[in-house]
Design a protein around this motif. Structure first.
Motif, PDB file in Angstrom:
ATOM      1  N   VAL A 267       0.846  -1.210   0.000  1.00 32.35           N
ATOM      2  CA  VAL A 267       0.000   0.000   0.000  1.00 32.35           C
ATOM      3  C   VAL A 267       0.875   1.251   0.000  1.00 32.35           C
ATOM      4  O   VAL A 267       0.631   2.209  -0.754  1.00 32.35           O
ATOM      5  N   HIS A 268       1.909   1.231   0.824  1.00 29.33           N
ATOM      6  CA  HIS A 268       2.826   2.372   0.906  1.00 29.33           C
ATOM      7  C   HIS A 268       3.509   2.621  -0.446  1.00 29.33           C
ATOM      8  O   HIS A 268       3.578   3.754  -0.934  1.00 29.33           O
ATOM      9  N   LYS A 269       3.994   1.538  -1.081  1.00 28.21           N
ATOM     10  CA  LYS A 269       4.675   1.659  -2.376  1.00 28.21           C
ATOM     11  C   LYS A 269       3.709   2.124  -3.458  1.00 28.21           C
ATOM     12  O   LYS A 269       4.058   2.958  -4.292  1.00 28.21           O
ATOM     13  N   ALA A 270       2.500   1.562  -3.468  1.00 22.73           N
ATOM     14  CA  ALA A 270       1.504   1.949  -4.478  1.00 22.73           C
ATOM     15  C   ALA A 270       1.161   3.430  -4.360  1.00 22.73           C
ATOM     16  O   ALA A 270       1.083   4.143  -5.365  1.00 22.73           O
ATOM     17  N   LYS A 271       0.992   3.905  -3.126  1.00 22.30           N
ATOM     18  CA  LYS A 271       0.678   5.337  -2.925  1.00 22.30           C
ATOM     19  C   LYS A 271       1.812   6.219  -3.429  1.00 22.30           C
ATOM     20  O   LYS A 271       1.574   7.262  -4.042  1.00 22.30           O
ATOM     21  N   ASP A 272       3.053   5.789  -3.172  1.00 21.88           N
ATOM     22  CA  ASP A 272       4.220   6.535  -3.671  1.00 21.88           C
ATOM     23  C   ASP A 272       4.193   6.625  -5.196  1.00 21.88           C
ATOM     24  O   ASP A 272       4.419   7.693  -5.779  1.00 21.88           O
ATOM     25  N   ASN A 273       3.928   5.495  -5.842  1.00 24.41           N
ATOM     26  CA  ASN A 273       3.933   5.459  -7.315  1.00 24.41           C
ATOM     27  C   ASN A 273       2.798   6.281  -7.901  1.00 24.41           C
ATOM     28  O   ASN A 273       2.972   6.957  -8.925  1.00 24.41           O
ATOM     29  N   VAL A 274       1.625   6.232  -7.273  1.00 26.23           N
ATOM     30  CA  VAL A 274       0.480   7.051  -7.718  1.00 26.23           C
ATOM     31  C   VAL A 274       0.839   8.536  -7.616  1.00 26.23           C
ATOM     32  O   VAL A 274       0.557   9.322  -8.523  1.00 26.23           O
ATOM     33  N   ARG A 275       1.485   8.888  -6.519  1.00 25.89           N
ATOM     34  CA  ARG A 275       1.905  10.284  -6.326  1.00 25.89           C
ATOM     35  C   ARG A 275       2.925  10.686  -7.387  1.00 25.89           C
ATOM     36  O   ARG A 275       2.854  11.767  -7.970  1.00 25.89           O
ATOM     37  N   ASN A 276       3.885   9.800  -7.671  1.00 23.05           N
ATOM     38  CA  ASN A 276       4.898  10.087  -8.696  1.00 23.05           C
ATOM     39  C   ASN A 276       4.274  10.318 -10.063  1.00 23.05           C
ATOM     40  O   ASN A 276       4.784  11.087 -10.876  1.00 23.05           O
ATOM     41  N   ALA A 277       3.170   9.600 -10.334  1.00 21.11           N
ATOM     42  CA  ALA A 277       2.485   9.724 -11.625  1.00 21.11           C
ATOM     43  C   ALA A 277       1.502  10.901 -11.642  1.00 21.11           C
ATOM     44  O   ALA A 277       0.811  11.116 -12.649  1.00 21.11           O
ATOM     45  N   ASN A 278       1.429  11.649 -10.544  1.00 19.61           N
ATOM     46  CA  ASN A 278       0.513  12.809 -10.425  1.00 19.61           C
ATOM     47  C   ASN A 278      -0.946  12.421 -10.628  1.00 19.61           C
ATOM     48  O   ASN A 278      -1.713  13.141 -11.267  1.00 19.61           O
ATOM     49  N   LEU A 279      -1.322  11.271 -10.056  1.00 22.84           N
ATOM     50  CA  LEU A 279      -2.679  10.759 -10.273  1.00 22.84           C
ATOM     51  C   LEU A 279      -3.458  10.549  -8.971  1.00 22.84           C
ATOM     52  O   LEU A 279      -4.466   9.845  -8.951  1.00 22.84           O
ATOM     53  N   SER A 280      -3.017  11.187  -7.889  1.00 25.88           N
ATOM     54  CA  SER A 280      -3.652  10.972  -6.583  1.00 25.88           C
ATOM     55  C   SER A 280      -5.123  11.373  -6.571  1.00 25.88           C
ATOM     56  O   SER A 280      -5.915  10.817  -5.807  1.00 25.88           O
ATOM     57  N   GLU A 281      -5.507  12.337  -7.411  1.00 23.75           N
ATOM     58  CA  GLU A 281      -6.924  12.755  -7.395  1.00 23.75           C
ATOM     59  C   GLU A 281      -7.848  11.718  -8.028  1.00 23.75           C
ATOM     60  O   GLU A 281      -9.060  11.762  -7.826  1.00 23.75           O
ATOM     61  N   TYR A 282      -7.287  10.785  -8.778  1.00 27.75           N
ATOM     62  CA  TYR A 282      -8.118   9.787  -9.466  1.00 27.75           C
ATOM     63  C   TYR A 282      -8.067   8.393  -8.841  1.00 27.75           C
ATOM     64  O   TYR A 282      -8.925   7.570  -9.101  1.00 27.75           O
ATOM     65  N   ILE A 283      -7.015   8.117  -8.059  1.00 24.09           N
ATOM     66  CA  ILE A 283      -6.785   6.753  -7.568  1.00 24.09           C
ATOM     67  C   ILE A 283      -6.753   6.747  -6.046  1.00 24.09           C
ATOM     68  O   ILE A 283      -6.037   7.532  -5.428  1.00 24.09           O
ATOM     69  N   GLN A 284      -7.544   5.843  -5.441  1.00 20.54           N
ATOM     70  CA  GLN A 284      -7.507   5.640  -3.998  1.00 20.54           C
ATOM     71  C   GLN A 284      -6.925   4.263  -3.707  1.00 20.54           C
ATOM     72  O   GLN A 284      -7.451   3.255  -4.196  1.00 20.54           O
ATOM     73  N   ILE A 285      -5.849   4.228  -2.935  1.00 14.97           N
ATOM     74  CA  ILE A 285      -5.221   2.967  -2.527  1.00 14.97           C
ATOM     75  C   ILE A 285      -5.573   2.714  -1.062  1.00 14.97           C
ATOM     76  O   ILE A 285      -5.402   3.608  -0.234  1.00 14.97           O
ATOM     77  N   GLN A 286      -6.069   1.512  -0.768  1.00 11.25           N
ATOM     78  CA  GLN A 286      -6.463   1.186   0.610  1.00 11.25           C
ATOM     79  C   GLN A 286      -5.874  -0.143   1.036  1.00 11.25           C
ATOM     80  O   GLN A 286      -5.727  -1.048   0.209  1.00 11.25           O
ATOM     81  N   GLN A 287      -5.574  -0.254   2.328  1.00 10.08           N
ATOM     82  CA  GLN A 287      -5.164  -1.555   2.862  1.00 10.08           C
ATOM     83  C   GLN A 287      -6.420  -2.368   3.128  1.00 10.08           C
ATOM     84  O   GLN A 287      -7.271  -1.983   3.936  1.00 10.08           O
ATOM     85  N   ALA A 288      -6.567  -3.468   2.419  1.00 12.02           N
ATOM     86  CA  ALA A 288      -7.755  -4.319   2.581  1.00 12.02           C
ATOM     87  C   ALA A 288      -7.460  -5.698   2.025  1.00 12.02           C
ATOM     88  O   ALA A 288      -6.737  -5.843   1.041  1.00 12.02           O
ATOM     89  N   ASN A 289      -8.007  -6.724   2.681  1.00 16.43           N
ATOM     90  CA  ASN A 289      -7.952  -8.091   2.168  1.00 16.43           C
ATOM     91  C   ASN A 289      -9.170  -8.282   1.279  1.00 16.43           C
ATOM     92  O   ASN A 289     -10.310  -8.256   1.770  1.00 16.43           O
ATOM     93  N   PHE A 290      -8.975  -8.437  -0.017  1.00 13.79           N
ATOM     94  CA  PHE A 290     -10.080  -8.563  -0.977  1.00 13.79           C
ATOM     95  C   PHE A 290     -11.124  -9.566  -0.506  1.00 13.79           C
ATOM     96  O   PHE A 290     -12.326  -9.351  -0.683  1.00 13.79           O
TER      97      PHE A 290
END
Length: 388
Positions: A267-290
């Motif tokens: 989750v931490h890595k995914a949030k970092d990558n989303v931020r790097n891609a400047n896409l935080s307003e479109y993508i929500q990353i959550q810690q959850a067991n599907f």
């Protein structure tokens, strides 16, 4: 803008149709499908545009010489004759990539070595000094392709593989390739007209590629460098004009993209990558067991994910895939669920009948992209509603 020339875009097995469609939509001319490649024509500006925009291309090559050969000696002689000073100086560096499909020429590394020798000897004999080899950051990357006795020498306009988009600084175990992720989204038919969920998102690649598709953001806008930027005819003004024109076509996206992962580190890595891609307003990353979730959004949902295959992550695959089926069945009505797997045996444990199976490759693993349609209410009721 300049005269047109032939180029070859390399891709993954099974993505040729997608790449052909992308090239036609970009405005390429004389588009022709091959095996794991699509050839086309365009000018220098179009070469820049193709590198910036193509989602399913791995490399864009510019062929500069074709010839027939019967021996390594002939290969050396033909390469030696080429006017390498048009592309390199003795102070530059270069690297050779070779692929061979021939009964006579079987060792790609030996072919690369012969080509390297011919170029180095040419400079040494004409200028008294030769360019050095740099495998990581060369001034010029040269591609040699031998099919039977036909040899093509190309310049690699991309440099590093185009799957290296530039937004990913952190990955997890068994990360999905960005080109593969983009191709799977396109094959699944998602067009940004509903919410998308990756329930096992890892480092966030599928979510990021989906957001870029939905917003029509050029695939490689975050890359630090392309191979053509070191070429002698590099035109920075033309590149910036092309970059501005493709960024003007970015559009708004009115739905949401979600990524779940049960591992806090992912989750931490995914949030970092989303931020790097400047896409935080479109993508929500959550810690959850599907397997402990259910659909939280109204209306249609599109799920796409890359579950473990058992290749590198050792878990009970039959049980794991049965949980996928149960979670979809009980928690995700009105959902089109797609995932990729190479584990055909475990796939039987899902307990649902796929409505589609598409053959794809994840690296060298032959895989299937499968689709499960989860209806709102029973399938029979859905049928009656549609026909009443």
């Amino acid at each position: 803008m300049g005269e047109n020339f032939k180029m070859v875009a390399k891709t993954m097995h099974g993505f040729e149709d997608l790449l052909e469609k992308e090239l036609l939509q970009l405005g390429a001319q004389d588009v022709r499908k091959g095996t794991r490649n699509v050839s086309f024509r365009g000018d220098k500006g179009f070469m820049y545009k193709a590198n910036l925009c193509l989602r399913t291309a791995i490399k864009i090559l510019k062929p500069i010489r074709y010839f027939s050969i019967r021996s390594e000696k002939e290969l050396y002689e033909q390469v030696y004759k080429m006017p390498w000073d048009k592309y390199l100086t003795a102070n530059d560096t270069f690297a050779i990539d070779a692929t061979v499909s021939s009964t006579q020429f079987t060792h790609s590394k030996f072919i690369a070595l012969k080509v390297k020798d011919a170029i180095a000897d040419k400079f040494r004999n004409t200028e008294g000094k030769r360019p050095n080899v740099d495998l990581k950051f060369p001034t010029l990357r040269i591609h040699v392709h031998i099919q039977h006795n036909e040899c093509t020498i190309s310049l690699d306009s991309s440099g590093g593989s185009l799957h290296k988009r530039g937004y990913k600084t952190a990955t997890n175990i068994a990360p999905i390739n960005e080109v593969l992720a983009a191709g799977l989204i396109m094959l699944s038919g998602w067009d940004g007209q509903c919410d998308l969920l990756d329930p096992m998102c890892g480092s966030g690649t599928i979510a990021i590629e989906a957001a870029m598709i939905a917003c029509n953001i050029p695939a490689n806008i975050n890359r630090k460098e392309f191979g053509f930027e070191k070429w002698q005819d590099w035109d920075v003004d033309l590149f910036e004009t092309i970059e501005d024109s493709v960024l003007n076509k970015v559009r708004e996206f009115h739905h949401h993209i979600y990524g779940y992962d049960k591992a806090p580190s992912a989750v931490h890595k995914a949030k970092d990558n989303v931020r790097n891609a400047n896409l935080s307003e479109y993508i929500q990353i959550q810690q959850a067991n599907f397997f402990e979730t259910k659909k939280e959004t109204e209306g249609k949902l599109h799920i796409l994910f890359n579950p473990p295959y058992g290749e590198r992550l050792h878990i009970n695959m039959e049980e794991f895939y049965a949980q996928i089926g149960n979670t979809l069945k009980h928690g995700y009505a009105d959902t089109d669920a797609w995932f990729i797997t190479s584990n055909m045996e475990a796939l039987k444990s899902v307990g649902l009948r796929p409505s589609r199976k598409i053959k794809v490759f994840n690296g060298k693993l032959e895989s299937r992209l499968v689709k499960y349609e989860m209806y709102a209410g029973s399938k029979k009721a859905k049928y009656l509603d549609n026909n009443s």
